[in-house]
Every structure is written in structure tokens, then in C-alpha cells.
Design an enzyme around this catalytic site. Sequence first.
Site, PDB file in Angstrom:
ATOM      1  N   ASP A   3      41.918   2.493  21.616  1.00  0.00           N
ATOM      2  CA  ASP A   3      41.862   2.109  22.613  1.00  0.00           C
ATOM      3  C   ASP A   3      42.782   0.745  22.804  1.00  0.00           C
ATOM      4  O   ASP A   3      42.876  -0.207  21.895  1.00  0.00           O
ATOM      5  CB  ASP A   3      40.460   1.400  22.959  1.00  0.00           C
ATOM      6  CG  ASP A   3      39.940   1.115  24.055  1.00  0.00           C
ATOM      7  OD1 ASP A   3      40.876   0.484  25.048  1.00  0.00           O
ATOM      8  OD2 ASP A   3      38.717   1.137  24.761  1.00  0.00           O
ATOM      9  N   SER A  25      34.233   0.193  30.485  1.00  0.00           N
ATOM     10  CA  SER A  25      35.302  -1.128  30.126  1.00  0.00           C
ATOM     11  C   SER A  25      34.567  -2.307  30.404  1.00  0.00           C
ATOM     12  O   SER A  25      33.400  -2.461  29.813  1.00  0.00           O
ATOM     13  CB  SER A  25      36.392  -0.927  30.992  1.00  0.00           C
ATOM     14  OG  SER A  25      37.445  -1.882  30.442  1.00  0.00           O
ATOM     15  N   HIS A  36      41.136   5.351  26.867  1.00  0.00           N
ATOM     16  CA  HIS A  36      40.125   4.227  27.584  1.00  0.00           C
ATOM     17  C   HIS A  36      39.680   4.953  28.753  1.00  0.00           C
ATOM     18  O   HIS A  36      38.418   4.529  29.275  1.00  0.00           O
ATOM     19  CB  HIS A  36      40.857   2.864  27.681  1.00  0.00           C
ATOM     20  CG  HIS A  36      39.903   1.916  28.313  1.00  0.00           C
ATOM     21  ND1 HIS A  36      38.910   1.311  27.620  1.00  0.00           N
ATOM     22  CD2 HIS A  36      39.811   1.419  29.394  1.00  0.00           C
ATOM     23  CE1 HIS A  36      38.447   0.456  28.204  1.00  0.00           C
ATOM     24  NE2 HIS A  36      38.859   0.362  29.585  1.00  0.00           N
TER      25      HIS A  36
END
Length: 453
Positions: A402, A161, A430
Site C-alpha cells: 500500500d 481507505s 490499495h
Amino acid sequence: MTIAELEYEEHYVVSGDIKIIERFWKVPLDYEQTGEGCEKIQLFGRTAVPVAKEKDNLPTIVYLQGGPGFECSPPRSHPLTSFVHEKGYQILYLDQRGTGLSSPISADTVFQKGDKISQQARWLSLFRADNIVRDCEAVRKSLFGSKEKDEDKKWSLVGQSFGGFAAVHYLSSHPEGLREVFTTGGLPPLVDHPDEVYKALYEKVKERNEAYYKKYPQDIKRVRDILKHLKENKVILPNGGHLTPRRFLQLGLAFGGTGGLDGIHIIVLRAASELEYTSTLSYKLLQNIEQDQSFDGNLIYAILHESIYCQQAPSVWSANRLIRSHEDYFDYETLIEKPDNNPVYFTGEMVYPWMFTDYAELRKLKPVAEHIAQIGDWPRLYDLEKLKKNTVPISSAIYIEDMYVSFDLSRETAKAIGNHKVFITSTMMHDAVRTKCTEVMGELFRLSKRVES
């Protein structure tokens, strides 16, 4: 050249098969001011080495945690540890500056930096990805700077991320320190301003709400009843924060994770049941809600969230401005006055100015948050020409579903980076680096070999 100063280290073994090395370093707060007497901060990292191979001089992978503003979990609790050990690496979990044991930020530490809001904002502005990468380079030189071969001085990255955002900045600024890069749900949008990001993300949040209410249609009325109660009653959370309707709807942040829809249903069902039978919400439920909302304990996640997308431009509360274009879905005050079959949508991973009123710790920082939202001279994070000419192997997982990092913008970024291979999937969320670590990292390692099928 700045080299991190090793202050202290200690070793121990966990579960009999992993050696942990804990290290503390000192690095400059501001890499533009590194002279004698400059302010320094503490960095902390844990290296996990398989005991059976601790004398093998294994190459190092650094894990860059998502966020911004979150520390690393202990190595034993992350499935990535065993995966990279099996692949012949040791792994360094480095707490990014301002998190964990790396000079963690709190309202109190912010106030120590001066009485003026501008001083506090200036200090906080030094905790973005650019300085996180400079910290990594300082630590790398501390650990490997004395190696004879240049290749032995390099390390690899896994960026999850926001950690992937930092990894791409690393490629853009210090590629000489990298052997290879892996990102999972972490290709940054190469934009100068967050508006384009939130235009895309609001659409995905709406999709996840549609999936939620399709799976749990009974929750349409339950959510509406909960919001009406919160609007009519002042509900105080255990730490003194306010559970307002808008804050309750922020629980939708969980929709982007594995099992997120189900987790929110459990909260909604319990809240609706308690209101039906007791007309109040229990301490236990309020405690659970507070624990699910981590902004008070991870201040960077709130106060610098929009700035991760800013290059020479202010955010000016981007998510708050753009939500007005979606009032038919998110405007709870209007929607709860409509018939009971009208769903009220939860919000996602967005930050709003009202949070600095509703959250107990955040409210202390409301003036400095307002100031940061107006900062317009954020340094550039990405050199597009360098990224285009990149030679460091980078392999990335992009998730079609996502909710936190736009699929379409990620694909655009992937095309802009040289020597880049991409794994695209609609079957992972995610958080796949945790929930499906072997599958996602296995694909990325296969791609990293650059073997065409």
C-alpha cells in the site's frame, strides 16, 4: 439525540434486479449548535436492494468511500453491490458531507461563508471524519430508530481507505450503532500529527518509483525531457491550471493503484513522442492529465488532506517539509541538470502549498488553505481506551504494498483495537475492493465469522 430529517426519497429499478432508493436528508452543519435556526446541510444516499429480496427486511451495510472528499459511484458500477447482495445485505452508498449530492464544496460555497479567512476555515473544519460519523448516526436513527429490537437498529460498515479511518472513529465514538465493521486499506495511523505518516509513505513512494523505472527504464530520459520542456515553457491546462514540472510529477499518485505504473508509462510515452515530433503537448494529452488529477473537482481532498491525521496539532504542510529530506530523489530542478541516467522520482498522495498556485480552482482558496495548515486545536478522533476495549467485530484487509496507507502503521493500529481480525496480503493493491472485490471481501467475511481454522 440528533435524527436526520428526511426531505425526499424516490425509488426505481436498474437492470431489472436492483431496486434503488435515493434519499435526501437535512442534518446540522455543526453538531455543537443544533438549536432552532442552526445552519443545516443536505445529505444524500442511495440504497441498493436486490429486487428478489426487497421484502425480506435485509440488514444494511453502509459503504464509506475513500478520500477524503470523494463521492460514491452509482451502486451498479461498484462490484461491492453484488457481493453484499449475495451475502444477504442491502447496501447504502452515502455521499459524505461536502461531496457528491451532500452539500458539495466548491470555492464559491466557501466564499459564501464570510469574507474573513478564519470564518471560511472554521466552516471547512466541520467536514472531517468526526462530523461524517455524526451524520451517519443521524441517518441511522432516521432509518432504524423506530425499530423495536436494539439489534435491528444497528448497521454494518465497509470503509475503504479514508472511509476506514471514519469507521475506526465510529468505533471510537458511537459503537452502539454498529453490528460489524470491515475496512480495506483503511486502518488509520493512531498519531497526533502527519509527520510520522509521511516519513513512512515517502519510503513506499520511492519503492514504487524504483519499480516503475525498473519496468520502464527508457522512461528515465523521457521524464527528464518532459520536465525540461515544462520548466522552459508555460503550459496551460484546459481549465486554466498550470502544468508545471512539479505538477506533472504528481501523476505518481497513480502508482499505488492496480495498473498504475502502466498508466503513467502511457502518459509519459505519449508526451515524449509529441515533444519529439511537434515540440508541444496536444490538447488531448493535457485534457487526460487534468482528468487524472482530481484536486480541482474534489477540494476537500486537497484542503483537508493533512488534517485527517491531526489531533490537537497543526499539520504545517507536513509533506512539503518532509520532502526536503529526500531531495536526492524528488528535487527535479537539481536532478535534470545531472546526466540523463539520473531518474527523477514522482511524488505520491501528498498535498503541497504550491498546488494552490498551479491548480485553477485550488488557487482561489490559497489563503484559507494556509490558515487551515496552521490550525492546532483539531478535536481528537480516536479514544485509545475505547478502541482497546472494543467489542464490535472488525475485520480488516492490510496491503503490504500500500502506497497510501502505511503497512507498518496499519499493523500497529490493528493491535490497538479489540475484537479485530486482520487479512494481510502482498498480492493486492490499495484498490482491491474494486479490482479484486470477491477475493478481499470474501476473506473479510470469512474472518468476520470468527471461526478458527
